[in-house]
Motif scaffolding. Structure first.
Motif, mmCIF file in Angstrom:
data_model
loop_
_atom_site.group_PDB
_atom_site.id
_atom_site.type_symbol
_atom_site.label_atom_id
_atom_site.label_comp_id
_atom_site.label_asym_id
_atom_site.label_seq_id
_atom_site.Cartn_x
_atom_site.Cartn_y
_atom_site.Cartn_z
ATOM 1 N N TYR A 1 4.327 7.856 8.776
ATOM 2 C CA TYR A 1 3.887 6.658 8.055
ATOM 3 C C TYR A 1 4.251 6.747 6.572
ATOM 4 O O TYR A 1 4.702 5.765 5.974
ATOM 5 C CB TYR A 1 2.386 6.465 8.236
ATOM 6 C CG TYR A 1 1.847 5.238 7.540
ATOM 7 C CD1 TYR A 1 2.292 3.965 7.883
ATOM 8 C CD2 TYR A 1 0.885 5.347 6.532
ATOM 9 C CE1 TYR A 1 1.795 2.839 7.252
ATOM 10 C CE2 TYR A 1 0.388 4.228 5.900
ATOM 11 C CZ TYR A 1 0.846 2.978 6.260
ATOM 12 O OH TYR A 1 0.362 1.865 5.624
ATOM 13 N N MET A 2 4.071 7.917 5.965
ATOM 14 C CA MET A 2 4.453 8.092 4.566
ATOM 15 C C MET A 2 5.942 7.843 4.372
ATOM 16 O O MET A 2 6.357 7.207 3.398
ATOM 17 C CB MET A 2 4.099 9.503 4.092
ATOM 18 C CG MET A 2 2.655 9.728 3.770
ATOM 19 S SD MET A 2 2.457 11.401 3.095
ATOM 20 C CE MET A 2 0.685 11.591 3.230
ATOM 21 N N PHE A 3 6.740 8.366 5.284
ATOM 22 C CA PHE A 3 8.189 8.181 5.204
ATOM 23 C C PHE A 3 8.538 6.694 5.265
ATOM 24 O O PHE A 3 9.364 6.199 4.489
ATOM 25 C CB PHE A 3 8.872 8.939 6.337
ATOM 26 C CG PHE A 3 10.361 8.754 6.388
ATOM 27 C CD1 PHE A 3 11.184 9.375 5.454
ATOM 28 C CD2 PHE A 3 10.937 7.954 7.368
ATOM 29 C CE1 PHE A 3 12.563 9.196 5.501
ATOM 30 C CE2 PHE A 3 12.308 7.767 7.406
ATOM 31 C CZ PHE A 3 13.129 8.392 6.472
ATOM 32 N N GLN A 4 7.875 5.971 6.178
ATOM 33 C CA GLN A 4 8.129 4.537 6.303
ATOM 34 C C GLN A 4 7.725 3.792 5.037
ATOM 35 O O GLN A 4 8.465 2.926 4.546
ATOM 36 C CB GLN A 4 7.355 3.982 7.513
ATOM 37 C CG GLN A 4 7.867 4.475 8.857
ATOM 38 C CD GLN A 4 6.952 4.101 10.005
ATOM 39 O OE1 GLN A 4 5.749 3.842 9.814
ATOM 40 N NE2 GLN A 4 7.498 4.060 11.204
ATOM 41 N N GLU A 5 6.546 4.128 4.505
ATOM 42 C CA GLU A 5 6.067 3.460 3.298
ATOM 43 C C GLU A 5 6.920 3.816 2.084
ATOM 44 O O GLU A 5 7.169 2.972 1.223
ATOM 45 C CB GLU A 5 4.605 3.841 3.030
ATOM 46 C CG GLU A 5 3.620 3.186 3.960
ATOM 47 C CD GLU A 5 3.570 1.678 3.771
ATOM 48 O OE1 GLU A 5 2.839 1.219 2.876
ATOM 49 O OE2 GLU A 5 4.269 0.966 4.519
ATOM 50 N N SER A 6 7.398 5.049 2.010
ATOM 51 C CA SER A 6 8.247 5.462 0.908
ATOM 52 C C SER A 6 9.557 4.688 0.894
ATOM 53 O O SER A 6 10.034 4.254 -0.164
ATOM 54 C CB SER A 6 8.529 6.967 1.000
ATOM 55 O OG SER A 6 9.330 7.401 -0.075
ATOM 56 N N ARG A 7 10.118 4.479 2.071
ATOM 57 C CA ARG A 7 11.353 3.697 2.157
ATOM 58 C C ARG A 7 11.097 2.236 1.794
ATOM 59 O O ARG A 7 11.917 1.607 1.119
ATOM 60 C CB ARG A 7 11.931 3.779 3.572
ATOM 61 C CG ARG A 7 12.478 5.149 3.947
ATOM 62 C CD ARG A 7 13.289 5.095 5.224
ATOM 63 N NE ARG A 7 14.454 4.231 5.072
ATOM 64 C CZ ARG A 7 15.292 3.934 6.063
ATOM 65 N NH1 ARG A 7 15.099 4.431 7.276
ATOM 66 N NH2 ARG A 7 16.331 3.154 5.862
ATOM 67 N N ARG A 8 9.960 1.719 2.231
ATOM 68 C CA ARG A 8 9.645 0.309 1.965
ATOM 69 C C ARG A 8 9.357 0.059 0.485
ATOM 70 O O ARG A 8 9.790 -0.939 -0.094
ATOM 71 C CB ARG A 8 8.438 -0.121 2.810
ATOM 72 C CG ARG A 8 8.053 -1.591 2.673
ATOM 73 C CD ARG A 8 6.920 -1.937 3.609
ATOM 74 N NE ARG A 8 5.651 -1.362 3.191
ATOM 75 C CZ ARG A 8 4.837 -1.939 2.306
ATOM 76 N NH1 ARG A 8 5.156 -3.104 1.740
ATOM 77 N NH2 ARG A 8 3.699 -1.362 1.992
ATOM 78 N N LEU A 9 8.619 1.003 -0.138
ATOM 79 C CA LEU A 9 8.175 0.818 -1.519
ATOM 80 C C LEU A 9 9.105 1.468 -2.547
ATOM 81 O O LEU A 9 8.975 1.217 -3.747
ATOM 82 C CB LEU A 9 6.768 1.385 -1.687
ATOM 83 C CG LEU A 9 5.669 0.753 -0.821
ATOM 84 C CD1 LEU A 9 4.385 1.566 -0.929
ATOM 85 C CD2 LEU A 9 5.429 -0.692 -1.218
ATOM 86 N N GLY A 10 9.987 2.326 -2.080
ATOM 87 C CA GLY A 10 10.866 3.032 -3.009
ATOM 88 C C GLY A 10 10.241 4.272 -3.616
ATOM 89 O O GLY A 10 10.711 4.778 -4.631
ATOM 90 N N GLY A 11 9.181 4.784 -3.002
ATOM 91 C CA GLY A 11 8.512 5.984 -3.500
ATOM 92 C C GLY A 11 7.014 5.919 -3.272
ATOM 93 O O GLY A 11 6.459 4.856 -2.980
ATOM 94 N N LEU A 12 6.341 7.082 -3.404
ATOM 95 C CA LEU A 12 4.900 7.173 -3.196
ATOM 96 C C LEU A 12 4.250 7.910 -4.355
ATOM 97 O O LEU A 12 4.904 8.678 -5.063
ATOM 98 C CB LEU A 12 4.576 7.924 -1.899
ATOM 99 C CG LEU A 12 5.096 7.370 -0.581
ATOM 100 C CD1 LEU A 12 4.710 8.312 0.553
ATOM 101 C CD2 LEU A 12 4.567 5.963 -0.316
#
Length: 241
Positions: free
Chosen positions: A56-67
């Motif tokens: 999930y973090m990987f997906q959100e990082s790609r969507r948002l451009g970082g975490l």
């Protein structure tokens, strides 16, 4: 002669079918064994190595451009924070082996409006699996939950939970959450702040810890009492040093 040949051919085909079935079963058994051993290996690895990311973090990082995320050990987190999430999500955490049967029974009796997912189950889902509702994910969760209970300490389960939980869009882990909402480190969190962070779970994108709604305030107040209760009655002993 033709009849004998037909009978011989039929017997040969019949003999091949059981052999094929046994061969397929053996291969299926091998695949299941390999998958299980891989799961054990990964769970053992994460008992000492911090998970670098999750699906999930990987997906959100790609969507948002970082975490916004920084791992922090449990010893550097205010103890009241751990008590707050346990009180909020799984008050009997110290008394079960991954599944809270009493909570499950209550959920069945009251309907789907009440959750029965334990912190251990949430850790399995967040760290190893994907989000969503389907039977394959549930089956893997059912296998892996007692596995982490057997191979990890309760402190380790809480530590990983606090470091992978989502607290806002792109904000993962209590270290990032404490600074994001209150401008303090996780070791400086007060009881009220910890309760508010716990209160926004599991819907952090719809709730705010720094600007709480009336419902979040009420939930935080209940968590504040619950955290004090499990500290007093011993239900926090398993994850407190």
């Amino acid at each position: 002669m033709a009849r004998k040949a037909t009978k011989k051919t039929t017997k040969t085909k019949t003999a091949k079918r059981p052999r094929l079935g046994r061969w397929l079963f053996r291969w299926w058994l091998r695949v299941v064994s390999v998958v299980f051993l891989l799961m054990v290996a990964v769970v053992l690895l994460y008992s000492v190595v911090n998970p670098p990311t999750t699906i999930y973090m990987f997906q959100e990082s790609r969507r948002l451009g970082g975490l916004d995320r920084q791992w922090v050990p449990l010893k550097n987190i205010a103890p009241v924070m751990a008590r707050s999430v346990v009180a909020a999500e799984d008050a009997n955490f110290c008394n079960h082996w991954g599944f809270d049967l009493v909570a499950i029974r209550t959920a069945i009796e009251e309907g789907s409006g009440r959750g029965a997912s334990t912190i251990s189950q949430q850790v399995v889902k967040n760290v190893f699996l994907w989000h969503g509702r389907n039977w394959s994910r549930k089956a893997l969760e059912a296998v892996m939950t007692p596995l982490i209970e057997a191979l990890w300490s309760k402190r380790r389960i809480v530590e990983i939970y606090l470091n992978v939980a989502e607290f806002d869009e792109g904000v993962f882990g209590v270290e990032a959450a404490a600074r994001h909402y209150f401008g303090v480190g996780p070791e400086e969190l007060t009881a009220v702040q910890a309760a508010r962070l716990a209160a926004i779970l599991p819907l952090p994108k719809e709730r705010s810890a720094s600007n709480p709604s009336k419902s979040v305030r009420r939930r935080a107040a209940a968590i504040l009492d619950g955290a004090a209760t499990i500290d007093a009655d011993g239900r926090a002993t398993c994850f407190q040093s």
